[in-house]
Design a protein around this motif. Structure first.
Motif, PDB file in Angstrom:
ATOM      1  N   TRP A  19      -7.545  29.980  56.810  1.00  0.00           N
ATOM      2  CA  TRP A  19      -8.120  30.895  57.798  1.00  0.00           C
ATOM      3  C   TRP A  19      -9.126  31.832  57.139  1.00  0.00           C
ATOM      4  O   TRP A  19     -10.221  32.070  57.676  1.00  0.00           O
TER       5      TRP A  19
ATOM      6  N   HIS B 155      -5.815  37.541  67.515  1.00  0.00           N
ATOM      7  CA  HIS B 155      -4.421  37.266  67.899  1.00  0.00           C
ATOM      8  C   HIS B 155      -3.582  36.893  66.687  1.00  0.00           C
ATOM      9  O   HIS B 155      -2.427  37.322  66.562  1.00  0.00           O
ATOM     10  N   LEU B 156      -4.150  36.112  65.792  1.00  0.00           N
ATOM     11  CA  LEU B 156      -3.358  35.565  64.691  1.00  0.00           C
ATOM     12  C   LEU B 156      -3.433  36.394  63.415  1.00  0.00           C
ATOM     13  O   LEU B 156      -2.504  36.381  62.602  1.00  0.00           O
TER      14      LEU B 156
ATOM     15  N   GLU C  88       2.571  28.990  64.156  1.00  0.00           N
ATOM     16  CA  GLU C  88       1.490  29.684  64.855  1.00  0.00           C
ATOM     17  C   GLU C  88       0.165  29.504  64.115  1.00  0.00           C
ATOM     18  O   GLU C  88      -0.875  29.234  64.726  1.00  0.00           O
ATOM     19  N   ALA C  89       0.188  29.679  62.795  1.00  0.00           N
ATOM     20  CA  ALA C  89      -1.036  29.539  62.009  1.00  0.00           C
ATOM     21  C   ALA C  89      -1.599  28.129  62.103  1.00  0.00           C
ATOM     22  O   ALA C  89      -2.828  27.940  62.145  1.00  0.00           O
TER      23      ALA C  89
ATOM     24  N   HIS D  36      -2.890  27.338  65.904  1.00  0.00           N
ATOM     25  CA  HIS D  36      -4.143  28.050  66.190  1.00  0.00           C
ATOM     26  C   HIS D  36      -5.264  27.632  65.239  1.00  0.00           C
ATOM     27  O   HIS D  36      -6.448  27.751  65.598  1.00  0.00           O
TER      28      HIS D  36
END
Length: 208
Positions: free
Chosen positions: A19, A48-49, A152-153, A156
């Motif tokens: 990311w 969000h993340l 989640e990571a 997304h």
């Protein structure tokens, strides 16, 4: 069998590093590109993340003695995603908060936050048995929280890749996330869907 917590920790750090790298490469046009998440552009998806190092202090402050109420990340997700669960009741608020937070977030700031939190995760042991207070389920373990954070990571990151390309989750992140999500719905429903006996919508989506 759940994956080893130290392995999950390293894979999560790698995911956040991916990311960080991609956020550092984003152009102004890509930063405002719409994603497949309704109402979110890339900036809102990142907002969000994007982790914050303050969360590590919050997790440390939440450590308690005694057995955890939930020790399986699939069970945690199942509770959150049941009819009337928090995944449904708070979805609109979370979506709006991401859009609001995106207003003050820059790509360089997101890059720095992802990189810093990845470094902390790599350097911080996360014993499988460490119990913390946790909303809705009363208590769970740091290992469960880390595995859900990795999921989640990863999910997304696929959303980011769909929007602007240039990044992919690691094979380990995909495998751990796949195995976690398959464990969320009822086992019979999943088997019948995968065997082609029933329609996918009887078991999917596993999470909101």
């Amino acid at each position: 069998m759940r994956p080893d917590s130290d392995h999950v920790r390293q894979v999560l750090a790698d995911a956040w590093e991916r990311w960080a790298t991609r956020c550092g490469e984003l152009t102004a046009e890509q930063w405002s590109t719409r994603t497949r998440c309704p109402g979110w552009d890339v900036r809102a998806l990142v907002a969000h993340l994007c982790p914050d190092k303050a969360m590590f202090d919050q997790l440390n402050a939440a450590i308690i003695d005694g057995p955890a109420s939930v020790t399986d990340p699939a069970a945690l997700l199942r509770r959150f995603n049941e009819p009337g669960g928090v995944a449904h009741t708070t979805a609109d608020d979370l979506a709006e908060r991401a859009v609001a937070d995106a207003g003050s977030l820059t790509a360089p700031a997101a890059t720095a936050r992802f990189a810093e939190c990845a470094r902390i995760v790599r350097e911080t042991p996360m014993p499988q048995q460490t119990v913390i207070r946790y909303p809705v389920v009363e208590s769970t373990t740091l290992a469960v929280v880390a595995e859900v954070a990795l999921m989640e990571a990863t999910v997304h990151l696929l959303d980011l890749a769909d929007a602007v390309g240039g990044v992919d989750p690691s094979p380990d992140a995909l495998a751990i996330t796949r195995d976690l999500l398959v464990g969320v719905p009822d086992a019979v429903a999943v088997v019948e869907v995968l065997a082609g006996r029933t329609a996918p919508e009887t078991a999917l989506p596993a999470i909101r």
